[in-house]
Structure formats: structure tokens, C-alpha cells
Design an enzyme around this catalytic site. Sequence first.
Site, PDB file in Angstrom:
ATOM      1  N   ASP A 147       0.807  -1.176  -0.220  1.00  0.00           N
ATOM      2  CA  ASP A 147      -0.477  -0.216   0.160  1.00  0.00           C
ATOM      3  C   ASP A 147       0.452   1.234   0.312  1.00  0.00           C
ATOM      4  O   ASP A 147       2.089   0.928   0.135  1.00  0.00           O
ATOM      5  CB  ASP A 147      -1.096   0.228   1.016  1.00  0.00           C
ATOM      6  CG  ASP A 147      -1.336   1.648   1.513  1.00  0.00           C
ATOM      7  OD1 ASP A 147      -2.482   1.451   0.492  1.00  0.00           O
ATOM      8  OD2 ASP A 147      -1.762   1.721   3.105  1.00  0.00           O
ATOM      9  N   ASP A 183      -1.520  -0.377   5.643  1.00  0.00           N
ATOM     10  CA  ASP A 183      -2.589  -0.309   7.133  1.00  0.00           C
ATOM     11  C   ASP A 183      -3.134  -0.214   6.890  1.00  0.00           C
ATOM     12  O   ASP A 183      -4.064   1.030   5.834  1.00  0.00           O
ATOM     13  CB  ASP A 183      -1.930   0.325   7.758  1.00  0.00           C
ATOM     14  CG  ASP A 183      -0.860   2.084   7.499  1.00  0.00           C
ATOM     15  OD1 ASP A 183      -0.874   1.958   6.068  1.00  0.00           O
ATOM     16  OD2 ASP A 183      -0.986   2.929   8.266  1.00  0.00           O
ATOM     17  N   ASP A 201      -7.469  -1.496   3.912  1.00  0.00           N
ATOM     18  CA  ASP A 201      -6.745  -2.701   4.098  1.00  0.00           C
ATOM     19  C   ASP A 201      -6.578  -4.155   4.255  1.00  0.00           C
ATOM     20  O   ASP A 201      -5.752  -4.600   4.001  1.00  0.00           O
ATOM     21  CB  ASP A 201      -4.763  -2.336   4.431  1.00  0.00           C
ATOM     22  CG  ASP A 201      -4.124  -1.071   3.336  1.00  0.00           C
ATOM     23  OD1 ASP A 201      -3.831  -1.563   2.098  1.00  0.00           O
ATOM     24  OD2 ASP A 201      -3.909  -0.380   4.052  1.00  0.00           O
TER      25      ASP A 201
END
Length: 610
Positions: free
Chosen positions: A337, A537, A541
Site C-alpha cells: 500500500d 495499514d 487494507d
Amino acid sequence: MKRPAGPVDAAVTTRLTGHMDAGTDRGSRAGRLLRQYPLVALTSLMILATVLLPQFGLEEPVRLLASVYAAAVVLVRSVSMIRTLRKGRWGIDLLALMAVASTVAVGEYLAALVVILMLASGEGLEDFAHGRAVRELRSLLDRAPRFAHREMAGPVLDDVPVDAVVRGDVLVVRPSELVPVDGELLSDSATLDESSLTGESLPVERHRGELLLSGSVNGEAAIRMRATATAADSQYSRIIALVEEASASRAPVVRLADRYAVPFTVLALAMAGTAWLLSGDPVRFAQVLVVATPCPLLIAAPVAFLAGTSQAARKGIIIKNTSTLEQLARARTAVFDKTGTLTSGRPVLDRVELASGPGQGNGEGSAAGRLLQLAASAEQFSSHVLASSVIEAAAARNLRLLPVAQATEHATQGVEAVCGGERVVVGKAGLVGAAASGFRAAALQSGQLAVYVAVNGAYAGALIMKDPLRADAMDTLATLHRLGIRHTMLLTGDAHATAAHIAREAGIRHVKAECLPADKVSEVAAIAERPVLMVGDGVNDAPVLAAADVGVAMGAKGATAASESADVVVMLDDLSKVALAVAIGKRTLAVALTSIWTGIGASIALMAVA
């Protein structure tokens, strides 16, 4: 007649109470262990009884009791074993149960108990090291909005459960509260933190009529909204459902020792049958099967994985599942991410852009330093989400804040203040442009945001903010490549231009941007090079962390939802721990495989002797 308790009595009483409490704690811990691992406890007691009781002339009752106990264990475990075999999965437990049954049949009950203890201890160690949360969604559900402030007649607000909100209800969201349901903004504007939902690290501005997503965090000003969906149909609930679906659909990982079970079981049965055939003694069959039950497969491998999880915990890495160590060791693809993972997730000052052109230096004596000093002094009285970033930038450059004579904040727009005798306006383009002559918009690149500044009615410049790449990101990716992870991808809900810029800096070639949580799950499922390691995070996610072969949550600042749905949680704000987790997994797997092959070799040798 009783005398009053003196200091000595009180001390003695305290010590006695402490000892009693300690004893109670030990008793309760022992009780919990007995309830959690009853087979280990009962088998240990049976072995102790078979060693001690024959000395009192009770050999025959002990033999009968131990044989019945071992036979009962075989019978109970065989039921679950048959279910497993019907699904086409063989395990090393099959060989252990056959060894127990054969030893009971020939009267070697002590050997049967030892094999049961090895089997139960190995499973107990795996369960102890597993550490998996029983309720994965606990923190996600705890964080979910529970109440909403619904407008009644006049200014009266009625706090109702979020499930009671219906479409059309007018709600008030107070500062720093979660938006309870999806809805339409009725206030003129709002500043929201949507990073945990969409991955967008910078504050998002919404205007009248625009959609607000449940689970986003309101800024410093109360807002009004009209519900356009119920709680069950809102964004946050859809994310929870995605996590549940992803967790349920992920295939179970086969235990490492079980992969060698079929050939080893066939070999053991062949050697045991040969021994019986050549000797004519059924005891030989049982002897071969007993030594064929390799301790390293039942105990040594789980101990290796337990040591790996313990080592990781000392480094600030929580590995919830022992099988995760094997998946870490074999990982071929790493997906990241952006916000809060590859980047810090907090805007910082990139540069100062002066209205008069490029300035020299950022010190207090320079034009850029003076502009930053004035802006930071005014931002002391602002509730805007970027105010703290501007103040921190001034502090990092050792710029002292000036005294403020008066200050007026314009909600979500900026602040006006008199700092050091000068009138300063800091904020958005609309506010500063209306208050200053010579205003012009800053030239921004992907992932940047401008805080404009006017001084004494004239446009002075802009502070360009950005969410930078972590300092350790490139080294972490290089280490992962050395550890055998050849494929990397950036998967984010942020804009494509911003994602591509961060990917170029980090050296990641594959980028998927503007992804919703469901899109992330689909992208990870489509990757061919597996196992897949997903690092992220935030609430957005959580589903993809649950769906990946190994989900790694940056749990130091990330949402607890991500931490609960992940297999690995990095407790420190340090991306390099991801590479360390992979390295620990590789070392642990090497030790476990060495133990397994050593056990198989020793067992084959002992079978030949038996």
C-alpha cells in the site's frame, strides 16, 4: 482479647496475601493449561502412573487402564483422521495412531503412551505458537460507528444507535467523530480524513451536496449531513463483509511435516510388515512403527517455528500463525500500500515557493524562512489538519514563533492573524486570493498540496506539502529482492499520478491506483507468482490483508482493523521489519527442514535395527 494489627502484622499479612494470590495465579494458570491441553496433561499423568504404581503391586490394573486410555485416544482421533483422509489429506498423525494401536495390541502400553505424548505435545506447541486472535474482527467492529446524532425538531439532537438511522435522516457529525453512515453533505464544506478508507494521505475537502463515506473522520468543525444509506449498506459495513469473505475463502496451509507423511508412512508399513513376515513375531511390527514415529516431525519442527515466532516478537514483529513463517520464507511477490506503508502518511514541507521567485535558504534571516515563520506563528491558532505540519516544519528549521496579537479562524479555509506586527493570512487559495493582491496558484506536482500565505494584503508565497517516501523504503525493497522476492507491486486507492511518482522513487514497476477495497482483493487474487506478501495499514487494507497469502500490517500507527486481519503485525513504525520477517521465516524453515530430514533418516535407521 485481640490486639490491633501493627506494622509487622500488616507486613506479614501482606506477604501471606501475596503468597496466596501467587498460589491462586499459579493454580489458575495450571487450570487454564489443563483445559487448553487436556491430552498432554492426562497422558503425562498416565505415564507417571505406569512408572510409580507397579511398585505397589498394581501392575495389572495399570496395564489395563493405560491400554484402555490409549485405545480410547486412538478411537477418538481416528474419527477426525477419517474425515481428513476423505478430503484427500494425509498427515504424519496417521502413522502415530497406527503405532499406538499396534503397541496396545501387543501389550506395550508404555510405548503407546509415549507416542501419544509426542503427538499431543507437538500439537500443543503449534497451538501455543499459533497466537491467532479468536475474533479477527473484534477491533474492526469496536471501531465501527455505534451512535449517530440525529436532528429532531429545532436544535435538539437525539443520539440513536447507528442501525436506527434511515435514509433521509439529518445527522450532525461533531469534530473528530466518525461519519456514521454514507450521506450527502449539507454544510457548505467539510475537511475529512479518508486515509483509512481510500489511502489518500492528504486531507480531503468536501462541499455541499458531495458524498461522505462512513468511517471517515471529520475535521475540527461540526457538520450536517443527510443519510443516503443505512448502516448495513454503507462503506464501512461493506469493508467488514469483505474481510469476513476474504478470511473464509483463503485455503488452509498444510503443515510442513504432513507433506512427507505419505511416502514415509508407506515406507514404514512396508518395513514393519517385512519385519513381522521374516520374524513371525507381531511385536516386531509394533517395534518398527514405534521407532518410525519420528520425534522431529511431531515436536522438533513445531519447536523450530515457536523459536522463530519468539525471535520475531523480540524484534517487534508479531507473527500470529506458525505456518505464516513458511509462507514468508517461500514468498515470491510483495505488494505494498502507499499511504502509511511506503510513505509516512503525514504531510511534510517539501519547499517554500515565494511570490517574488526562488529564495535562498530557509533560515530566519532569509525570505523563505521569514515566510515560514509568519505562517507557523499564525497556524498556532488554526484547527486545520495541516497546521501542525507547518509548525513542525518551522521547529525543524529552528524558527521561533512570533507573538500573536489577534487571530481569526475561517472554518476549513484558514486563519488570519497579526504576528510580529504584520497581518498574515494562511490557508486555501480561495481565502488568501480574496485577501491579497498579486495572488497566483502554485504549480503542483502529483501528491503535493499548497498552503498559501499573504502578508499585509499582498500575496507572499506558498508552502508546498507532500507525503514523502519512507527513508528505508528503497533499502527494504532491495533486501526483499536479495531474499528471493522478485516481483513487487504498488496497490493503492490514491490517484494514479501520485502512485506512479512514489513507485518510481521506490523502484516498483507495477502500479495499480484508484483501487477500492474490493479491487485490491481482486488484484491480489489475480497474481500468478505466489505466495503473495501484502503490506499495508488502514481499514481499507483489512480485506486484502486477509485475502493475501501473508498479510503484513504496519500496526504502529495503522488501524487496528488491519492489524487484526493480518498474519504479521509490525509493532514499530519501521518498514525494514518486513524484510526482517522474511529473513526470520527463511531461517526458521531451514531449521525445521533440517530437523525433519534428520528425524526421517534416524527413524529409517532405527526401523532397520528393529
